[in-house]
Design an enzyme around this catalytic site. Structure first.
Site, PDB file in Angstrom:
ATOM      1  N   CYS A 136       0.833  -1.206   0.000  1.00  0.00           N
ATOM      2  CA  CYS A 136       0.000   0.000   0.000  1.00  0.00           C
ATOM      3  C   CYS A 136       0.866   1.254   0.000  1.00  0.00           C
ATOM      4  CB  CYS A 136      -0.931  -0.002   1.213  1.00  0.00           C
ATOM      5  SG  CYS A 136      -1.975   1.463   1.291  1.00  0.00           S
ATOM      6  N   CYS A 139      -0.428   4.129   2.146  1.00  0.00           N
ATOM      7  CA  CYS A 139      -0.201   3.951   3.588  1.00  0.00           C
ATOM      8  C   CYS A 139       1.269   4.180   3.936  1.00  0.00           C
ATOM      9  CB  CYS A 139      -0.540   2.528   4.043  1.00  0.00           C
ATOM     10  SG  CYS A 139      -2.003   1.817   3.297  1.00  0.00           S
ATOM     11  N   ASP A 140       2.165   3.643   3.156  1.00  0.00           N
ATOM     12  CA  ASP A 140       3.564   3.528   3.594  1.00  0.00           C
ATOM     13  C   ASP A 140       4.569   4.364   2.799  1.00  0.00           C
ATOM     14  OD1 ASP A 140       2.756   1.741   5.556  1.00  0.00           O
ATOM     15  OD2 ASP A 140       2.887   0.030   4.200  1.00  0.00           O
TER      16      ASP A 140
END
Ligand code: NDP
Length: 318
Positions: A136, A139-140
């Site tokens: 992701c 997200c990261d």
């Protein structure tokens, strides 16, 4: 023995399921929630979550899911371990089977079973998951600011995530296994226009390198057999997701990939009293906060459905 009957059955324990539980429990509907095979869902395999509103200092994904669970329990959600292994939505109340044995009757069902990221299946990819390997970028990606990363995949997700990453990191290697991309033309154009994305065609991943953290990736050109090592700190896999919806497919309308179709603006499926929330019905956004929002919709829709059913039953009894 009489079958157990519940008003609201929630299937899944990610942000969608727990949010549905919080709303349903506070509405006095005594929801029963089955956690499924990965209690807490996909957030339990991430590290810091910094984009969920309300946590100014960020929070670890697993801790966030413990908090979601506590909040759902506080209002009386009956949280159970176990898998829903079968469903019969041909009549009403709906019937579901737990762990291939026990059958429950549910006046409403909220499907919050999520989706699972597809992985390449390499040992090194699994070992370094959460230590530089991620599925992701939204997200990261932030954790790799100013560093070099690689991303595998050639669909819209990979193209979108490569473009997203290119704005944060120093360099993105995009590993495409064929000599063309599946992504739409406009998404490919964005990749080509980014000066710091290098597309490596006909390229497969041999292994992700690093002991405790990713420090490189070994790739092979499938045409020439030539191998090379890319010095990257992040390795993103964007080869698609699979919604966990197989057990409902005999009754619930889905798209070709298995994402549940809902009536736009609602969580309603084609079966009255069955609602779908979170990633099981969302291939576009797939964020904890959007999943939580749709979980809220599921509970409110279920509450209205049950209220209408109760009126119907009272009228039928007169
Ligand atoms: P897709 O299934 O469309 O693409 C998966 C990609 O991963 C393909 O390019 C495939 O390669 C590649 N792949 C699969 N397995 C491997 C492997 N083992 N090694 C290397 N590469 C592999 O998934 P997406 O998640 O990209 O998209 C899913 C759906 O969501 C699509 O319908 C897409 O259009 C949509 N979507 C739309 C967006 C938007 O419009 N903004 C954003 C994101 C998704 P190959 O091509 O060789 O098979």
């Amino acid at each position: 023995m009489a079958k157990e009957r519940v008003k609201v059955l929630i299937v899944g324990s990610g942000p969608a399921g727990f949010t549905a539980a919080i709303y349903a429990a506070r509405a006095g509907m005594k929801p029963v929630l089955y956690q499924g095979g990965q209690p807490g869902g996909q957030l339990t395999i991430t590290t810091d979550v910094e984009n969920y509103p309300g946590y100014p200092d960020g929070i670890m994904g697993p801790q966030m899911m413990v908090d979601f669970q506590k909040q759902a329990e506080r209002f009386g959600t009956d949280i159970r371990s176990g898998m829903i292994t079968g469903a019969d939505f041909s009549g009403w109340p709906h019937k579901v089977t737990v762990d291939n044995k026990e059958e429950i009757e549910a006046e409403s069902v909220i499907i919050s079973t999520g989706a699972s990221a597809k992985w390449l299946g390499l040992e090194s990819e699994q070992r370094l998951n959460g230590r530089g390997v991620s599925a992701c970028a939204v997200c990261d990606g932030f954790f790799f600011r100013g560093q070099d990363v690689a991303i595998v995949g050639a669909g819209d997700t990979a193209a979108e995530e490569a473009t997203y990453l290119s704005k944060l990191v120093s360099k993105v290697y995009m590993l495409v296994r064929r000599d063309e991309m599946r992504a739409s033309k406009i998404m490919q154009q964005r990749v080509m226009n980014a000066p710091n994305i290098e597309v490596l065609w006909n390229t497969e991943t041999v292994e992700v390198q690093g002991d405790d953290e990713v420090n490189g990736v070994k790739v092979r050109n499938t045409e020439t057999g030539e191998e090379r090592e890319l010095p990257v700190q992040g390795f993103f896999v964007a080869i698609g997701h699979k919604p966990n919806t197989d057990i409902f497919k005999d009754y619930i309308d889905m798209d070709d990939a298995g994402y549940i179709k809902t009536i736009p603006g609602t969580s309603k499926t084609n079966v009255p009293g069955v609602f779908a929330t979170g990633d099981a019905q969302d291939k576009n956004y797939r964020q904890a906060v959007t999943a939580a929002g749709s979980g809220c919709m599921g509970a409110l829709d279920a509450e209205r459905f049950i209220a209408e059913k109760e009126v119907e039953m009272q009228e039928a009894a007169v």
